[in-house]
Design a protein around this motif. Structure first.
Motif, PDB file in Angstrom:
ATOM      1  N   SER A 196       0.797  -1.229   0.000  1.00  0.00           N
ATOM      2  CA  SER A 196       0.000   0.000   0.000  1.00  0.00           C
ATOM      3  C   SER A 196       0.829   1.278   0.000  1.00  0.00           C
ATOM      4  N   THR A 197       2.110   1.196   0.309  1.00  0.00           N
ATOM      5  CA  THR A 197       2.939   2.399   0.309  1.00  0.00           C
ATOM      6  C   THR A 197       3.713   2.583  -1.000  1.00  0.00           C
ATOM      7  N   LEU A 198       3.574   1.631  -1.899  1.00  0.00           N
ATOM      8  CA  LEU A 198       4.367   1.642  -3.126  1.00  0.00           C
ATOM      9  C   LEU A 198       3.668   2.475  -4.198  1.00  0.00           C
ATOM     10  N   ARG A 199       4.419   3.368  -4.817  1.00  0.00           N
ATOM     11  CA  ARG A 199       3.870   4.197  -5.900  1.00  0.00           C
ATOM     12  C   ARG A 199       5.009   4.681  -6.780  1.00  0.00           C
ATOM     13  N   GLY A 200       4.685   5.157  -7.973  1.00  0.00           N
ATOM     14  CA  GLY A 200       5.720   5.659  -8.871  1.00  0.00           C
ATOM     15  C   GLY A 200       6.243   4.582  -9.796  1.00  0.00           C
ATOM     16  N   VAL A 201       7.511   4.718 -10.193  1.00  0.00           N
ATOM     17  CA  VAL A 201       8.096   3.875 -11.231  1.00  0.00           C
ATOM     18  C   VAL A 201       8.926   2.743 -10.644  1.00  0.00           C
ATOM     19  N   LEU A 202       8.739   1.543 -11.208  1.00  0.00           N
ATOM     20  CA  LEU A 202       9.591   0.391 -10.922  1.00  0.00           C
ATOM     21  C   LEU A 202      10.062  -0.191 -12.250  1.00  0.00           C
ATOM     22  N   ASN A 203      11.334  -0.508 -12.347  1.00  0.00           N
ATOM     23  CA  ASN A 203      11.819  -1.222 -13.523  1.00  0.00           C
ATOM     24  C   ASN A 203      11.479  -2.703 -13.386  1.00  0.00           C
ATOM     25  N   ALA A 204      10.768  -3.220 -14.361  1.00  0.00           N
ATOM     26  CA  ALA A 204      10.397  -4.638 -14.377  1.00  0.00           C
ATOM     27  C   ALA A 204      11.386  -5.371 -15.272  1.00  0.00           C
ATOM     28  N   THR A 205      12.594  -5.531 -14.746  1.00  0.00           N
ATOM     29  CA  THR A 205      13.677  -6.232 -15.439  1.00  0.00           C
ATOM     30  C   THR A 205      14.454  -7.037 -14.419  1.00  0.00           C
ATOM     31  N   SER A 206      15.059  -8.124 -14.864  1.00  0.00           N
ATOM     32  CA  SER A 206      15.928  -8.908 -13.989  1.00  0.00           C
ATOM     33  C   SER A 206      17.075  -8.045 -13.491  1.00  0.00           C
ATOM     34  N   PRO A 207      17.574  -8.307 -12.269  1.00  0.00           N
ATOM     35  CA  PRO A 207      18.751  -7.576 -11.792  1.00  0.00           C
ATOM     36  C   PRO A 207      20.032  -7.969 -12.526  1.00  0.00           C
ATOM     37  N   HIS A 208      19.928  -8.953 -13.447  1.00  0.00           N
ATOM     38  CA  HIS A 208      21.107  -9.406 -14.185  1.00  0.00           C
ATOM     39  C   HIS A 208      20.848  -9.372 -15.689  1.00  0.00           C
ATOM     40  N   PRO A 209      20.894  -8.165 -16.295  1.00  0.00           N
ATOM     41  CA  PRO A 209      20.785  -8.098 -17.752  1.00  0.00           C
ATOM     42  C   PRO A 209      21.963  -8.815 -18.395  1.00  0.00           C
ATOM     43  N   VAL A 210      21.806  -9.217 -19.641  1.00  0.00           N
ATOM     44  CA  VAL A 210      22.859  -9.956 -20.340  1.00  0.00           C
ATOM     45  C   VAL A 210      23.078  -9.333 -21.714  1.00  0.00           C
ATOM     46  N   THR A 211      24.235  -9.580 -22.288  1.00  0.00           N
ATOM     47  CA  THR A 211      24.427  -9.170 -23.675  1.00  0.00           C
ATOM     48  C   THR A 211      23.665 -10.134 -24.578  1.00  0.00           C
ATOM     49  N   ASN A 212      23.422  -9.695 -25.788  1.00  0.00           N
ATOM     50  CA  ASN A 212      22.722 -10.558 -26.741  1.00  0.00           C
ATOM     51  C   ASN A 212      23.522 -11.830 -26.999  1.00  0.00           C
ATOM     52  N   ALA A 213      24.844 -11.725 -27.036  1.00  0.00           N
ATOM     53  CA  ALA A 213      25.678 -12.910 -27.249  1.00  0.00           C
ATOM     54  C   ALA A 213      25.533 -13.892 -26.095  1.00  0.00           C
ATOM     55  N   GLU A 214      25.475 -13.365 -24.869  1.00  0.00           N
ATOM     56  CA  GLU A 214      25.307 -14.246 -23.706  1.00  0.00           C
ATOM     57  C   GLU A 214      23.930 -14.902 -23.715  1.00  0.00           C
TER      58      GLU A 214
END
Length: 280
Positions: A196-214
């Protein structure tokens, strides 16, 4: 909890509807393809807003207009309909296209909006959701990365060439890919409705982005197939036009605010996420 969901028939909407029902919540699908009646929201405590024209298409002038209008006009109509029965909270989809493409630079919820097409679309989309805040609605905006899950989305389009041993990196393969498992995304939506206290922007992405090659190597390993046939950048540009920048552009997005809020990812690593999806 009674939850109204726009885009309930889509790839993400189907899964979040399943999860809501499995947890005992009531779901009311809302279509934005026809005029919305305020009565549709009577008794709804929360709203999940997902509806929007797919970005993954050649960006003709008509397609650009559909992509923008489906988000801006659709959200405007939704908020207008909420005036008579404002919910307690609304979780609205946005996209990491908000930030633009910045090579290996780390992007967080505090990073500014880009001035390109997708940045303008995401900014306009989010501005419309702010009108709901004027109704007293707590709004959480999820800037969503590449969603990976069974039965649809980006991964579904990649599987056939990889299973045939024809998969490979896109362009140089050095571009960063900010992704999220479908179940983590849907769980995040429920988390945002619940806190109930959460508002605004959150990134919905894994904390471990990868390169396309990976990513390519991980998918090849998960399928027990080679992944050695690169797709040249010029071929992608020929096939997709300007939209190819989504495939070749680099976005290294971290979910800093999401983690600070206490959300725990079930599938933070690409290898384990792909194995789970492919065995689902």
């Amino acid at each position: 909890m009674n939850v109204a969901v726009t885009g309930a028939s889509g790839f993400i909407g189907r899964r979040v509807t399943q999860m809501l029902k499995a947890q005992g919540h009531s779901v009311r699908p809302i279509s934005l393809r026809s005029p919305i009646a305020p009565e549709q929201f009577a008794g709804c405590e929360t709203v999940i807003h997902l509806a929007g024209e797919p970005v993954a298409q050649r960006w003709t002038a008509a397609a650009r207009r559909r992509i923008l209008d489906s988000r801006v006009e659709g959200t405007r109509a939704l908020v207008r309909a909420l005036r008579e029965h404002p919910p307690n909270a609304m979780v609205s989809a946005s996209a990491i296209g908000y930030y633009g493409f910045h090579g290996s630079q780390i992007l967080t919820e505090q990073s500014p909006a880009a001035s390109d097409f997708l940045g303008g679309v995401a900014s306009a989309w989010e501005r419309e959701t702010k009108e709901a805040e004027n109704l007293g609605v707590r709004v959480v905006r999820l800037r969503i990365g590449v969603v990976l899950g069974p039965g649809g989305g980006a991964l579904q389009k990649m599987l056939l060439p990889f299973r045939l041993g024809l998969g490979g990196r896109l362009g140089s393969g050095e571009q960063w890919m900010s992704w999220i498992h479908l179940d983590d995304l849907c769980t995040m939506m429920l988390f945002a409705l619940r806190e109930s206290t959460l508002r605004g922007v959150l990134n919905a992405t894994s904390p471990h982005p990868v390169t396309n090659a990976e990513f390519t190597r991980s998918l090849g390993r998960a399928l027990h197939r080679p992944a050695v046939l690169p797709v040249p950048a010029f071929a992608l540009r020929l096939a997709f036009g300007e939209m190819s920048e989504v495939l070749l552009g680099s976005q290294r997005v971290l979910p800093e605010a999401t983690l600070r809020a206490g959300f725990e990812f079930k599938y933070p690593e690409i290898g384990a996420a792909l194995l789970q999806i492919l065995n689902a």
